[in-house]
Each structure stands twice: as C-alpha cells, then as structure tokens.
Design an enzyme around this catalytic site. Structure first.
Site, PDB file in Angstrom:
ATOM      1  N   ASP A 122      -7.337  -3.856   6.095  1.00 31.33           N
ATOM      2  CA  ASP A 122      -8.732  -3.300   6.413  1.00 31.33           C
ATOM      3  C   ASP A 122      -9.590  -2.890   5.098  1.00 31.33           C
ATOM      4  OD1 ASP A 122      -7.534  -0.853   4.998  1.00 31.33           O
ATOM      5  OD2 ASP A 122      -7.445   0.170   7.031  1.00 31.33           O
ATOM      6  N   TYR A 134       0.029  -2.132  13.648  1.00 30.02           N
ATOM      7  CA  TYR A 134      -1.004  -1.494  12.552  1.00 30.02           C
ATOM      8  C   TYR A 134      -2.029  -0.512  13.578  1.00 30.02           C
ATOM      9  CZ  TYR A 134      -4.376  -0.626   8.992  1.00 30.02           C
ATOM     10  OH  TYR A 134      -5.253   0.180   8.125  1.00 30.02           O
ATOM     11  N   ASP A 187      -3.048  -2.592   3.140  1.00 32.34           N
ATOM     12  CA  ASP A 187      -3.286  -2.704   4.718  1.00 32.34           C
ATOM     13  C   ASP A 187      -4.530  -3.661   4.874  1.00 32.34           C
ATOM     14  OD1 ASP A 187      -1.046  -0.847   5.248  1.00 32.34           O
ATOM     15  OD2 ASP A 187      -2.543   0.931   5.575  1.00 32.34           O
ATOM     16  N   ARG A 246      -4.560   1.503  12.392  1.00 34.47           N
ATOM     17  CA  ARG A 246      -5.880   1.971  11.940  1.00 34.47           C
ATOM     18  C   ARG A 246      -7.006   0.642  12.347  1.00 34.47           C
ATOM     19  NH1 ARG A 246      -5.696   5.885   7.338  1.00 34.47           N
ATOM     20  NH2 ARG A 246      -3.879   6.801   7.468  1.00 34.47           N
ATOM     21  N   GLU A 270       0.815  -1.232   0.143  1.00 37.25           N
ATOM     22  CA  GLU A 270      -0.063  -0.098   0.000  1.00 37.25           C
ATOM     23  C   GLU A 270       0.780   1.240   0.011  1.00 37.25           C
ATOM     24  OE1 GLU A 270      -3.476   2.103   2.737  1.00 37.25           O
ATOM     25  OE2 GLU A 270      -3.590  -0.147   2.399  1.00 37.25           O
ATOM     26  N   LYS A 271       2.074   1.110   0.715  1.00 36.64           N
ATOM     27  CA  LYS A 271       2.740   2.471   0.813  1.00 36.64           C
ATOM     28  C   LYS A 271       4.443   1.955   0.847  1.00 36.64           C
ATOM     29  CE  LYS A 271       0.964   3.592   4.829  1.00 36.64           C
ATOM     30  NZ  LYS A 271      -0.469   2.858   4.830  1.00 36.64           N
TER      31      LYS A 271
END
Length: 661
Positions: free
Chosen positions: A106, A328, A104, A330, A8-9
């Site tokens: 989610d 993580y 991520d 979030r 993702e990043k």
C-alpha cells in the site's frame, strides 16, 4: 553477490526467509539464508518527522506569531525504539549487491521502506536496480509465487511520492492548525489540546452536525393516501403518486404536508373507476456482494457484533500474521485477481476445516461459478480480504478471531453461489385522473442468501395478494381511500458502523457538486489503514464520546467545530486532497503544485486566526482531566511541553505499525 530483502515487519521477514534456501542463520535483526542472501525487517516506520523545535529552538513554546511553521528542508529522525534496527539495515544495505523492497502493498508500506533505502545513502545504481516484492498472503506457496514475479521498485516511485506528500501535508496542516486553535482555546480558559487534522476534524464535524440536527429537530406531520380497490376476494392497496401540481404541498423529500389535500383526493376517488394503465411483472437477479475490503468488513462487524474499527483491524492483523488464515487486511479493494480463481477448491477446504459451522456452506458451493469479483482490471497492489488455503484448528482461534474469520469466509463462499432471484410486480391505476401504484417483491430462489441464515430478514411473500396479475386496460372500482398519518423522524445518531460508512461514502457529505461526482466511487475520508486509528484519536482526545452504541461530540468537540472555518470542518478539502494524492500515485499530478497550494492555504488560515477574537464557542469550556495510573495530569497554561499534534492519520498508522511485530 548477495541480495537483501527489507520487509516491513519481522513476521513478513520470517515468511520470506521460510521459502528461501536452508540452512538459516538467525542474527540480531536479520536472517542469513543458505545461498548467502539476507532477510531483514523494519518494525513499522523506523523514521519519523521531527518536531518543530528541530527546525528552530523557539518553536518549543507555542506562539501564534510563529505560525505558520513551514520547513524549508524536511527532516526525518530515527525513532528511539528503532535506532538499533535502522543501523542493522543500513549496514546490510551498503554491503548487499541488490536490494528487494518488501513493504506492505500500500501507499504507506511503499514509503516506509523507501525512506530507509534513502536514509542508507546507497549508490544511485543500487537504488535504481532495487526490486519490489508484493506479498498479500504469508503462506509459503503465495510467498514463493510473489518471489517469482517481482517488479522494479522504480515502478512504484509515484506511490512513494504520494505517501510522502500525504505525510508532509498532514504535518503542515495538523501542526499549524492544532497550535493555532489550542492557543485560542487557552485564551478562552480551556486547558487542553484542541487537535485539528485534515481527516479527523471533518469526521468530528459530521458528528457535531448530526448531533445538532437531532437536538434541533422539530417533528412535522405528513400523509400518505391509499386507494382501496377490491379484486376477487382480496383488496389491493395502491399508493397515491402526487402530480407536479401538488409540489407546493410537498417537502424536499416529496412527502405530502397538507391533510386537506389528502382528504380532497379521498373524496374524489371513492366509488370511481380504477383503470390499470401500467402492468409489469418481471424476474430480477441479485448477485452476491463482493468480498470484503477492510472498511466493508469493519462496518459489518460493527453492525453484527458491536466491534470497534480498531478491534477489527487488530484481529485481522492476528489472523493474517499469526494464523496466516486470511490475506493482507489493510485493503481498499473488493476484487480478486483471476489467478486466484484456481485456488477456490483449496480455500473452500481450508474454510470447512477452520470453521465447522460453515461445512454445509462449503458443500453447497459450486467452485465452477465465477462471480464478478474476479477482475484483474480492478486489482492493483492488493486485492480483497479472503481466506487463505491454510487451515488451522478451530480451537486455536479466539472467539473474536473466529467471528471475523467466519465473516470473511462466508463472504468468500458467496462468490460460488447463484444469484438470488426475485419476482417483482407493479400495477399503476388511474382513478379520477390521479395515479396510484401497487408494488410487490418476492424471493423465489434464495441463491447466495441462504448463507445469511437467521440474519436474512427476507422479503414479503404475499406478492400475489398485493399485486394480482391484472392486464393493462382492466377496469376495477375504487371502494374508498384511506389517509395514513405519519410524523417525520430525526436522523439517527452515528454509530461506529454508520460513521465508517459515512467515511467511506463521503461523497454524500461533500457540498461541491464536481467533487461529489469525482468521489462517488473512489475516495473516502482517510484510508483503510487509518480510519480506525483516527476514530480512536478523537475518543482519546475527548472530542468524541460513546453513549452505548451511539457516538456523540463532547462539549470541547462542538466548541472546536463551531470555532473553525467551514473549510476545515467539511470533507470537501480532504476529499480533494485524497483525489490529488491518488492522481500523484497514478502519475497524473505532481508533488510541487500540491504542496505549494497547501502552503498558501495554511498561511492564509494562520493570518485569519491571528486577527480573530476568541470564538464564543471556546469560552468557558470545561477543561479535560487526563488520568494515568490514578493520578490526574493537567495541561500547563503555557502548553510548552505538550507534544505537537500533527495529524492524526500518519502518526497513528506509524505507531500501530511499530507495535505489529
């Protein structure tokens, strides 16, 4: 044969590459590892929803007659800043023999990479065989473990569909409602964008209604009656419990509003026999609170340090990505997988080295104790926020980072302390046919509460004086009665902490009883990742403002809430959405019925707006002045150049994820 990991990043991409075979070759936008596999990354969302004028040129100008805008075929376009990286991923995906989705863990993270895989137009077979890598800790041991337990990305299709439905629904609702009410505001002379979102607007509604309750509050007197009962060298104070016959003299909270009734009770009990009709003494245990979810952490940080939700999320991202000392962030979970239990010793050691002030707390921890936090059944894609086994030099953390780390670490350590033990006692006296109760509670063994230090307000420690050990049937004499005069108080204005609590415990503010029941332990307003951003939007758009620690609606915020239909300003609708979206993620509900019902609802709302007069609350509002670099920018009367304001939550998440490199 090569495998392509799409993170993702960049920070996650580097963490994955770090545990793959060397040597590594760093290229523009990707890393090639020793066995020929490649790790690349997104920069948050690489694709975004198009503006309405991409569907039809005439939508550039905001016009009530064009509403509702409902795309027949949804379009995404590359973000300007992300075009180059998107091209890199597309090219790599086409040449790779296998794809690994490493977004991520989610709903948003699932959609973010799935969008890119779809955009790359890969063969069906390659898409079907894609794997899903779930990482919630960027340290090498945790990443290696995650790599050894990958699942099929196909298992997560419902999560992606749920995120897609959320994104499109927010666009539909936010875009149409914002245009409609901004245009109504313009008719009344307001020169600003009145943004409406299915999450942000009910939050604004909560604040407006609370402000109104405070402004319109009229204090009323109420009364408590206590029987004074001498015993040995002390005097027991037992509070009167009004009978059902007294209900006409009570308010909805059971407070007695008639002083005359209380005076009558006092005159009846004076000098009368007081018989103990109930006597109870017991020991109760209070288990440690669970480790933090993001919202629970934001609430505690706001209470303790006055930190905003956005600041806490930003600090957590730094602790997770830069320092790798927490998992993580979030996360909406407060539970941990059983597998994490065996790491307790390592994690506690890392805490002692990273925060010297917690050394004693670590020494007192019993890592053989297993709290209810460890529960595989309550853990899905991500778990509670806890420290990782990695220690860093305390000096490397900023003051704010150290504060947040300490909160997370202390909450984790509580899991290895015994329950707090209380002695509780209750006596019920019958005096002149009336019931009077004396209660007491005393902390006997602090257990996990020792970790609260000065923050622990403690409990009454005079249990024996308040509630002596009397047996049932004991008869004493009531010396007298006393009336305590009190006044009702207005509700307190929202603060950052209490507004976040309201967003997470939204069931309290929902009017539909069936929905209230469904939501009590599940959904809230917004998600862990978006709540902070939604609050910031309301401040930036000058619909909310801060007064010291309290949060209030602005004149424009109040005007907008008064103008909107009730269903737009209460949490019921968005809570219902969240429940359906969760059902979609759990394969219990489908995309089409959800979107179809929403289109019908939005069409009906737009028809109402078209035939309505300018709401009184939108007349003569003071227009905002936006300053940038000292220069004031006013909204033009036509607002044709104003960027459309679809919700809110999705765009905030995307912008924030874009910045997290």
């Amino acid at each position: 044969m090569s495998r392509l990991y799409i993170a993702e990043k960049p920070s996650l991409g580097r963490a994955i590459a770090a545990v793959l075979p060397r040597p590594h070759k760093n290229n523009n936008g990707y890393i090639e590892v020793g066995n020929g596999d490649i790790v690349t990354w997104c920069i948050g969302h690489l694709l975004e929803q198009v503006e309405p004028d991409a569907y039809n040129e005439r939508y550039k100008k905001w016009n009530l007659n064009d509403l509702p805008i409902i795309p027949e075929k949804w379009q995404l376009i590359p973000r300007k800043a992300a075009k180059q990286q998107l091209a890199v991923i597309k090219k790599l995906a086409k040449s790779a023999s296998e794809i690994v989705h490493a977004g991520d863990p989610d709903r948003e993270g699932q959609l973010l990479v799935d969008e890119v895989i779809d955009y790359a137009k890969l063969p069906t077979t390659k898409k079907k065989t894609a794997l899903r890598l779930l990482i919630s800790d960027l340290n090498p041991a945790a990443v290696k473990k995650a790599l050894s337990s990958m699942r099929s990305n196909h298992d997560f299709v419902p999560l992606s569909v749920s995120a897609l439905a959320r994104s499109r629904a927010d666009w539909l609702y936010g875009m149409n409602m914002t245009r409609a009410y901004t245009l109504l505001g313009q008719k009344g002379g307001y020169r600003g964008v009145l943004s409406v979102g299915r999450v942000q607007t009910p939050i604004l509604g909560l604040v407006v209604r609370r402000d109104d309750e405070i402004a319109n509050f009229i204090p009323k007197p109420f009364y408590d009656v206590f029987a004074l009962i001498p015993y040995a060298e002390q005097e027991i104070q037992a509070r009167w419990l009004p009978s059902k016959a007294c209900e006409p003299y009570q308010d909805e909270e059971g407070r007695i509003l008639s002083r005359q009734l209380c005076e009558n009770v006092v005159s009846r009990i004076k000098g009368q026999a007081a018989e103990v009709t109930e006597s109870e003494r017991k020991e109760t245990k209070q288990a440690a609170p669970l480790p933090y979810s993001l919202s629970a952490l934001q609430i505690d940080a706001a209470k303790r340090y006055g930190m905003s939700a956005a600041d806490v999320l930003s600090i957590c991202q730094s602790l997770y990505e830069k320092h790798k000392v927490i998992t993580y962030p979030r996360s909406d979970s407060r539970y941990l997988p059983n597998d994490h239990f065996k790491q307790a010793g390592e994690v506690c050691g890392a805490i002692a080295n990273t925060d010297n002030s917690l050394s004693n707390a670590v020494s007192g921890a019993n890592t053989a104790l297993k709290s209810k936090a460890w529960n595989d059944k309550k853990v899905d894609a991500h778990h509670a926020i806890i420290p990782t086994p990695k220690a860093v030099n305390p000096q490397s953390l900023s003051s704010s980072e150290a504060k947040i780390y300490q909160l997370v670490a202390r909450q984790y350590l509580m899991q290895f302390y015994p329950a707090a033990i209380y002695a509780e006692a209750k006596l019920v006296f019958t005096i002149a046919n009336g019931q009077f109760v004396a209660k007491g509670r005393q902390l006997m063994d602090a257990g996990w509460r020792v970790l609260l230090g000065r923050d622990d307000k403690g409990d009454d420690n005079d249990l024996a004086d308040k509630v002596p050990p009397l047996t049932k049937g004991t008869v004493l004499t009531c010396r007298d009665g006393v009336i305590k005069d009190k006044m009702t108080e207005p509700p307190k204005a929202f603060t950052e902490a209490t507004l976040l609590q309201a967003m997470t415990g939204i069931a309290r503010f929902v009017s539909d009883p069936s929905l209230k029941k469904i939501l009590r332990d599940t959904d809230g307003l917004g998600t862990e990742a978006t709540r902070a951003g939604i609050l910031e939007i309301l401040f930036k758009r000058q619909l909310l403002h801060r007064q010291g620690k309290t949060i209030h609606a602005t004149e424009a915020g109040r005007g907008l809430i008064y103008a909107l239909p009730n269903e737009a300003t209460y949490p019921d609708m968005t809570a219902h959405w969240e429940h359906q979206l969760q059902d979609m993620a759990d394969k219990k509900y489908a995309y089409q019925p959800f979107m179809g019902a929403l289109e019908v609802q939005i069409t009906a709302l737009m028809e109402k707006v078209k035939v309505s007069d300018i709401p009184q609350s939108l007349r003569d509002l003071k227009s905002p002045e936006w300053s940038k670099g000292g220069a004031k920018r006013r909204y033009s009367k036509k607002t044709t150049s104003a960027k459309s304001s679809s919700n809110t939550a999705g765009k905030t998440t995307r912008k924030r994820k874009l910045k997290e490199k």
